[in-house]
Design a protein around this motif. Sequence first.
Motif, PDB file in Angstrom:
ATOM      1  N   GLN A 228      66.883  50.479  24.516  1.00  0.00           N
ATOM      2  CA  GLN A 228      67.859  50.910  25.526  1.00  0.00           C
ATOM      3  C   GLN A 228      68.854  51.855  24.847  1.00  0.00           C
ATOM      4  O   GLN A 228      69.457  51.508  23.840  1.00  0.00           O
ATOM      5  N   TYR A 229      68.939  53.023  25.380  1.00  0.00           N
ATOM      6  CA  TYR A 229      69.793  54.036  24.759  1.00  0.00           C
ATOM      7  C   TYR A 229      71.116  54.178  25.511  1.00  0.00           C
ATOM      8  O   TYR A 229      71.151  54.123  26.750  1.00  0.00           O
TER       9      TYR A 229
ATOM     10  N   LYS B 297      60.951  48.423  24.172  1.00  0.00           N
ATOM     11  CA  LYS B 297      61.471  49.542  24.951  1.00  0.00           C
ATOM     12  C   LYS B 297      62.962  49.633  24.639  1.00  0.00           C
ATOM     13  O   LYS B 297      63.773  48.871  25.189  1.00  0.00           O
TER      14      LYS B 297
ATOM     15  N   GLU C  56      70.568  54.011  20.236  1.00  0.00           N
ATOM     16  CA  GLU C  56      69.993  52.733  20.655  1.00  0.00           C
ATOM     17  C   GLU C  56      71.072  51.660  20.634  1.00  0.00           C
ATOM     18  O   GLU C  56      71.885  51.578  19.727  1.00  0.00           O
ATOM     19  N   ARG C  57      71.019  50.816  21.688  1.00  0.00           N
ATOM     20  CA  ARG C  57      71.996  49.729  21.784  1.00  0.00           C
ATOM     21  C   ARG C  57      71.937  48.855  20.525  1.00  0.00           C
ATOM     22  O   ARG C  57      70.851  48.520  20.021  1.00  0.00           O
TER      23      ARG C  57
END
Length: 807
Positions: free
Chosen positions: A639-640, A637, A661-662
């Motif tokens: 993380q943006y 999933k 995205e991280r």
Amino acid sequence: QHSRAITYYSTTFLNFGGHENQYLSTDVYVLALNAESGDYLWHTFHGESKWNEEVYGIAADKERVFLVGKADAEFFGCWPKLSGSDTDWYVIDPDNMERVERLCQPTRAYQGGNDAWVMALDATSGKYIKHTFLGSKASDDWGEAIAIDKDGFPVVAGSSSKEWNYDNHVHYNDSPRNSHSGGFDMFIARLARSDLEYHWHSFFGGTDDDWATAVTVDGNNKYFLAGYSQSNWSVRDVSPVAEHTVPVPDYDFVVMKMNNEGGYKWHTFRGGKSTEDVPHSMALSSDGATLYVVGEVRGPWKKYGDGDPLHGFSGTVGITDMAIVGLDVTTGKSKWHTFWGGLGADRAYSVATDPTTGDIVVGGTGDVSWKGDDNAEPIYTFPHVDGSLNPNFSVLKLSNYKFVINASVSGGNGSITPAGKTLVKPGADQKFTFEPGAGYCVAQVILDGTAQDWSRTTYTFSKVADDHKIEVVFKRMYYTITGSAGTGGTISPSGAKTVGRGASREFTVTASEGYVIDTLTVVKGTTTETITASGQTLWRYTFQNVAANGSITATFKQFHTITATEGNGGSISPSDQTVENGKSVTFTITAETAKGYVIDALAVDGNIVSAASGQSTYAYTFTNVTQNHTISVTFKKPQYLTITVSAGENGTISPGTSQIERGTTKAFTIAAASGYGIDALTVDGSVVAGASGTSAYTYTFAKVSENHTISAIFKQQSQFTIRTGLGTGGTISPRKDTTVTIGGSQSYTITASTGYVISRVKVVKGTTSEIIEDAAGKTSYAYTFTNVQADGRIEASFEKPATTYTI
């Protein structure tokens, strides 16, 4: 007026009832007859000249006759002395005769309302001995039945509307041993033999009405009380053996056992739902093991542990049949029950047992004639008058089911019917049926401890004349199933195996490394079946409910295995595959995007397929498979984070505001419009110094770990800078950065060194660039920037030309 009951002792029958004439009230009478001849012995009357006395029960031994009943006024044990002439007593008003002396005083005086009363007479002469009353002023009390216990004490049963005490007694507690519960309750009391002095009493019942009808005593001096109840109830929190059928207010039989001090043993109900069932009498079997209770019922009974009735209910529901039930005196459980009667009303009022044969004799009444077992006619014809219904005496004799056959299964694996204890009439036949379990057959019967081989499924005891025990033994039936496997795999178990009939046997087929199952053939008796197992490396097959010989045969073919594994957040399809050598197979990876998942890493034989990372779906194909493979995928999933873009007029930032995205890197291009340059580029509030004054600039966010902002403002400028870039093998002139006024021009000359030619010329104007194709391969080339509106750049690279040889 009517006769209510009869008792027997030694050579004498005693009957009692009431007497009535025009001037005198109903009195109690007792008549003694010779039991063998019926000859008169004596008779007597007792009561009050003005009031009615009713008698409901009688008990006698060689010394005493005890009576019980109900009185609505006080009476004395013998006639009072009267004044005046009694010559014509039958025409004199009793109220005009003065009572001079009251003789034969009761032990306990009449209390009021309806009182129960007990009287003792001499059995030989019929002379009065003593009488007493039971009850209270506030209650209605009925004496219904009486018995004599093994100590010679009279035991009285009846019903009371309220609780009462035996006041002013010097030896015994005056309170009941079990309290009154409401409505009419049954009571039981024990009295002294000599003077009918009180010993103790107890109440039993629920909040609705409960009426006592019979009492008896067994050889161990245990008391049995019978009656009928409107509701279910417990005794000191002890539940009945069988519960009341409810709903109230229908009556059920109630029977209870206690010791000779009123100590509770058990109680039970028997009856039918929504019918009224009333017992009238009890008797014990000759061996004392069974208590027979008889009465009248208005419908069939609820089924309990004793099963169906021996003879079914004969009439229409609501019209009474005689009912007889046999209870185990130890447990209170019903052994059997039966109904008898016709289409009219039939009632059982009394019961006795033959001390020699144990047969049961029931006395009652019936409205119409009816038949016995096998349509047996009555011994005497029912007398009808003009076809109308009229009650007649009825006498019914029943077998006591003297013999018991205990039936059971030894070792299980089947059943016997009937099972457990079966009651059998003397001289009757009793058949037992054996039902083998799946895969079993009858092997033996064990009769009274002696085993004998047996194959039939029934056994009959003929003309039973004793108790018996029968046990049946079952044995297993067996068949052979053979397992075999070809090259490339195994089957387990292998070879011929023995399986019991009706049982199951599992076989496991396993392909060797690099092989899969080709064919799997199953034979059951004369039937052959091909199992769809082709392509599998492991297969289990179970022969179920085996009923014939059989076999299972497996063949194999070479294949390769592709093992597929997936993590949480998505799927891979298909799952593990066996692929024929040289064939291809495609796997589709799908992330659960609805839950926010994307592909994290796809690995084939341990190598990462980078193109799949971050995708929601991806397809991978194994072509020309010649070996085993693995394919695995994990999902994530992401993380943006947000990079917010803001550009002023006369310029742009590309791309615009972005979700990143991280941990990833993102570059943004800042471009001024024609004739404009970057005034200020600000990242997260800080100015990027190198961007100011340029017409184009690239800014890169590396390994983003938080949200960012990037903004630019632009301004019009009068001059721009053109820079140069130069590779090895030539020169560009001018070489240094050149400042050009807006709208002006700037020329450049590119010259290759000896032995080189120009390979490429690239020109950048603001944010656009182009390759000058005409320059390639030349030793020199001139290019001019015209109408300059933005910063620019010119780059040149060189190469050695190809050498040509002539042969």
